[in-house]
Design a protein around this motif. Sequence first.
Motif, PDB file in Angstrom:
ATOM      1  N   GLN A  94      -2.756  -5.412  11.831  1.00  0.00           N
ATOM      2  CA  GLN A  94      -1.310  -5.371  12.087  1.00  0.00           C
ATOM      3  C   GLN A  94      -0.883  -4.009  12.616  1.00  0.00           C
ATOM      4  O   GLN A  94      -0.013  -3.903  13.466  1.00  0.00           O
ATOM      5  CB  GLN A  94      -0.538  -5.695  10.811  1.00  0.00           C
ATOM      6  N   GLN A  95      -1.534  -2.943  12.079  1.00  0.00           N
ATOM      7  CA  GLN A  95      -1.166  -1.595  12.522  1.00  0.00           C
ATOM      8  C   GLN A  95      -1.515  -1.378  13.988  1.00  0.00           C
ATOM      9  O   GLN A  95      -0.859  -0.627  14.684  1.00  0.00           O
ATOM     10  CB  GLN A  95      -1.846  -0.548  11.660  1.00  0.00           C
TER      11      GLN A  95
ATOM     12  N   PHE B  91       0.853  -1.197   0.000  1.00  0.00           N
ATOM     13  CA  PHE B  91       0.000   0.000   0.000  1.00  0.00           C
ATOM     14  C   PHE B  91       0.890   1.249   0.000  1.00  0.00           C
ATOM     15  O   PHE B  91       2.092   1.154   0.240  1.00  0.00           O
ATOM     16  CB  PHE B  91      -0.884   0.033   1.264  1.00  0.00           C
ATOM     17  N   ALA B  92       0.301   2.417  -0.211  1.00  0.00           N
ATOM     18  CA  ALA B  92       1.019   3.664   0.056  1.00  0.00           C
ATOM     19  C   ALA B  92       1.336   3.704   1.555  1.00  0.00           C
ATOM     20  O   ALA B  92       0.707   2.973   2.339  1.00  0.00           O
ATOM     21  CB  ALA B  92       0.152   4.857  -0.339  1.00  0.00           C
ATOM     22  N   PRO B  93       2.300   4.526   1.990  1.00  0.00           N
ATOM     23  CA  PRO B  93       2.608   4.577   3.427  1.00  0.00           C
ATOM     24  C   PRO B  93       1.350   4.835   4.266  1.00  0.00           C
ATOM     25  O   PRO B  93       0.471   5.610   3.865  1.00  0.00           O
ATOM     26  CB  PRO B  93       3.591   5.745   3.531  1.00  0.00           C
ATOM     27  N   SER B  94       1.263   4.187   5.433  1.00  0.00           N
ATOM     28  CA  SER B  94       0.057   4.307   6.269  1.00  0.00           C
ATOM     29  C   SER B  94      -0.254   5.766   6.593  1.00  0.00           C
ATOM     30  O   SER B  94      -1.430   6.164   6.639  1.00  0.00           O
ATOM     31  CB  SER B  94       0.223   3.494   7.553  1.00  0.00           C
TER      32      SER B  94
ATOM     33  N   ILE C   4       0.139   8.280   4.768  1.00  0.00           N
ATOM     34  CA  ILE C   4      -0.505   8.890   3.595  1.00  0.00           C
ATOM     35  C   ILE C   4      -1.964   8.418   3.514  1.00  0.00           C
ATOM     36  O   ILE C   4      -2.875   9.205   3.242  1.00  0.00           O
ATOM     37  CB  ILE C   4       0.279   8.531   2.313  1.00  0.00           C
ATOM     38  N   ASN C   5      -2.186   7.146   3.798  1.00  0.00           N
ATOM     39  CA  ASN C   5      -3.566   6.634   3.792  1.00  0.00           C
ATOM     40  C   ASN C   5      -4.422   7.306   4.857  1.00  0.00           C
ATOM     41  O   ASN C   5      -5.642   7.406   4.714  1.00  0.00           O
ATOM     42  CB  ASN C   5      -3.562   5.116   3.978  1.00  0.00           C
ATOM     43  N   GLU C   6      -3.778   7.757   5.927  1.00  0.00           N
ATOM     44  CA  GLU C   6      -4.523   8.489   6.970  1.00  0.00           C
ATOM     45  C   GLU C   6      -4.720   9.960   6.585  1.00  0.00           C
ATOM     46  O   GLU C   6      -5.687  10.593   7.000  1.00  0.00           O
ATOM     47  CB  GLU C   6      -3.750   8.419   8.302  1.00  0.00           C
ATOM     48  N   TRP C   7      -3.791  10.490   5.786  1.00  0.00           N
ATOM     49  CA  TRP C   7      -3.817  11.924   5.430  1.00  0.00           C
ATOM     50  C   TRP C   7      -4.781  12.213   4.269  1.00  0.00           C
ATOM     51  O   TRP C   7      -5.524  13.210   4.296  1.00  0.00           O
ATOM     52  CB  TRP C   7      -2.390  12.363   5.068  1.00  0.00           C
ATOM     53  N   LEU C   8      -4.816  11.338   3.266  1.00  0.00           N
ATOM     54  CA  LEU C   8      -5.633  11.603   2.064  1.00  0.00           C
ATOM     55  C   LEU C   8      -7.108  11.874   2.391  1.00  0.00           C
ATOM     56  O   LEU C   8      -7.708  12.791   1.802  1.00  0.00           O
ATOM     57  CB  LEU C   8      -5.498  10.458   1.052  1.00  0.00           C
ATOM     58  N   PRO C   9      -7.728  11.118   3.316  1.00  0.00           N
ATOM     59  CA  PRO C   9      -9.147  11.384   3.599  1.00  0.00           C
ATOM     60  C   PRO C   9      -9.405  12.777   4.185  1.00  0.00           C
ATOM     61  O   PRO C   9     -10.555  13.221   4.229  1.00  0.00           O
ATOM     62  CB  PRO C   9      -9.514  10.288   4.610  1.00  0.00           C
ATOM     63  N   MET C  10      -8.352  13.463   4.619  1.00  0.00           N
ATOM     64  CA  MET C  10      -8.561  14.802   5.192  1.00  0.00           C
ATOM     65  C   MET C  10      -8.561  15.899   4.121  1.00  0.00           C
ATOM     66  O   MET C  10      -8.814  17.062   4.408  1.00  0.00           O
ATOM     67  CB  MET C  10      -7.480  15.096   6.240  1.00  0.00           C
ATOM     68  N   LEU C  11      -8.264  15.519   2.864  1.00  0.00           N
ATOM     69  CA  LEU C  11      -8.187  16.523   1.795  1.00  0.00           C
ATOM     70  C   LEU C  11      -9.560  16.763   1.174  1.00  0.00           C
ATOM     71  O   LEU C  11     -10.447  15.924   1.251  1.00  0.00           O
ATOM     72  CB  LEU C  11      -7.226  16.050   0.695  1.00  0.00           C
ATOM     73  N   ASP C  12      -9.693  17.936   0.532  1.00  0.00           N
ATOM     74  CA  ASP C  12     -10.874  18.209  -0.274  1.00  0.00           C
ATOM     75  C   ASP C  12     -10.407  18.497  -1.701  1.00  0.00           C
ATOM     76  O   ASP C  12      -9.884  19.575  -1.982  1.00  0.00           O
ATOM     77  CB  ASP C  12     -11.642  19.413   0.309  1.00  0.00           C
ATOM     78  N   GLY C  13     -10.595  17.526  -2.590  1.00  0.00           N
ATOM     79  CA  GLY C  13     -10.078  17.638  -3.956  1.00  0.00           C
ATOM     80  C   GLY C  13     -10.881  18.560  -4.862  1.00  0.00           C
ATOM     81  O   GLY C  13     -10.433  18.908  -5.951  1.00  0.00           O
ATOM     82  N   LYS C  14     -12.077  18.930  -4.441  1.00  0.00           N
ATOM     83  CA  LYS C  14     -12.921  19.886  -5.169  1.00  0.00           C
ATOM     84  C   LYS C  14     -13.071  19.551  -6.657  1.00  0.00           C
ATOM     85  O   LYS C  14     -13.084  20.436  -7.509  1.00  0.00           O
ATOM     86  CB  LYS C  14     -12.358  21.301  -5.021  1.00  0.00           C
ATOM     87  N   GLY C  15     -13.093  18.259  -6.957  1.00  0.00           N
ATOM     88  CA  GLY C  15     -13.300  17.837  -8.348  1.00  0.00           C
ATOM     89  C   GLY C  15     -12.084  18.003  -9.244  1.00  0.00           C
ATOM     90  O   GLY C  15     -12.182  17.814 -10.466  1.00  0.00           O
ATOM     91  N   LYS C  16     -10.925  18.318  -8.672  1.00  0.00           N
ATOM     92  CA  LYS C  16      -9.723  18.518  -9.516  1.00  0.00           C
ATOM     93  C   LYS C  16      -9.231  17.185 -10.075  1.00  0.00           C
ATOM     94  O   LYS C  16      -9.323  16.146  -9.424  1.00  0.00           O
ATOM     95  CB  LYS C  16      -8.600  19.163  -8.684  1.00  0.00           C
ATOM     96  N   LYS C  17      -8.687  17.252 -11.306  1.00  0.00           N
ATOM     97  CA  LYS C  17      -8.126  16.040 -11.915  1.00  0.00           C
ATOM     98  C   LYS C  17      -6.776  15.720 -11.274  1.00  0.00           C
ATOM     99  O   LYS C  17      -6.027  16.637 -10.906  1.00  0.00           O
ATOM    100  CB  LYS C  17      -7.925  16.259 -13.412  1.00  0.00           C
ATOM    101  N   CYS C  18      -6.483  14.431 -11.183  1.00  0.00           N
ATOM    102  CA  CYS C  18      -5.172  14.045 -10.670  1.00  0.00           C
ATOM    103  C   CYS C  18      -4.706  12.745 -11.324  1.00  0.00           C
ATOM    104  O   CYS C  18      -5.478  12.040 -11.970  1.00  0.00           O
ATOM    105  CB  CYS C  18      -5.200  13.899  -9.149  1.00  0.00           C
ATOM    106  N   ALA C  19      -3.406  12.488 -11.156  1.00  0.00           N
ATOM    107  CA  ALA C  19      -2.815  11.207 -11.560  1.00  0.00           C
ATOM    108  C   ALA C  19      -1.939  10.746 -10.406  1.00  0.00           C
ATOM    109  O   ALA C  19      -1.497  11.571  -9.601  1.00  0.00           O
ATOM    110  CB  ALA C  19      -1.987  11.370 -12.825  1.00  0.00           C
TER     111      ALA C  19
END
Length: 285
Positions: A185-186, A68-71, A73-88
């Motif tokens: 495990q975490q 997986f991505a680092p744990s 990061i998995n905890e941090w991403l849900p706190m973002l608001d992407g506002k419909g922006k495109k990403c890769a």
Amino acid sequence: MIDLKIAIVFFSATDVTRTYAKDIQEELHNRGCKAQLINVTTYASRQESLPVDDFDGFIFGFPVFGDFAPSVINEWLPMLDGKGKKCATFFTYGARTTGYAHFHTKLLLEEAGFRVQFTAEFLGRHSFNVAGWRVLPHRPDERDFVVAREFAALAIERFASDTSEVFRLQKPFRYDQTLELMKQQQKSAERGWTHPVRAIEECQMCRLCETECPTQAFDADTGLSDPLTCIKCMHCIYICPDKALKVDERMKDAYNGFLNDCHLTEEMMDAKMSKIITEARQAAF
Ligand SMILES: Cc1cc2nc3c(=O)[nH]c(=O)nc-3n(C[C@H](O)[C@H](O)[C@H](O)COP(=O)(O)O)c2cc1C
């Protein structure tokens, strides 16, 4: 000339992901875009809000840690608001597998409001090479950078397009069970012997091990890391100017076990190629 402003948001403990992020940034500049690196490796950097409104598109680059991505990061991403922006997204990995990283990170980004257009995986030396492993010591090399530049070109094309790609990834084999196992495990108190400690007296107490730790696990005064919060990313060992930190010798010895368990040889690892993924596929196991 396309006038796009792109953020390259990355986590990098031993500079592999950062090397790719910088190469992609340079290619975006060469192609007339504005591109800014946003390093979210340290704990402090993830406390700042991501300036989502300032950019037309986002590139997220993370290493694969245990499929997986680092744990953090998995905890941090849900706190973002992407506002419909495109990403890769792109993932760097040490020749074993990218596991569930593409699928899981895509889910988290979409839940946070980003529109994921495509992904990529790039080979790199293993973080545990700082502890004596010999996985791809010379990657990334020109073979990988060619793909990274194609990735940059595709990002411009997709981010500039008026339409949004319908980019699907199949749910990987045993994804639900593995996710559950990872969470257990975490929480587990037993996290092994692979966390770094200070090993020599010659330390100028710059405290980088403490201030730069992605999880605030290292205590510069005692020279110990907390095995419960340390994610074994090897960042402290990699950046220590005094080369004062190390992991248990058993880590070095684990290299042959890694090759055997993964049915890999050094030649097989070097034959692996970085690649861009634009359509549904089964994760490679
Ligand atoms: C704790 C940990 C777990 C890892 N797990 C994987 C893995 O599951 N598959 C893999 O191929 N590489 C794995 N790696 C190797 C890293 O993904 C690879 O070296 C990466 O390019 C490091 O990027 P960085 O230097 O930007 O942190 C792991 C490294 C660490 C530290």
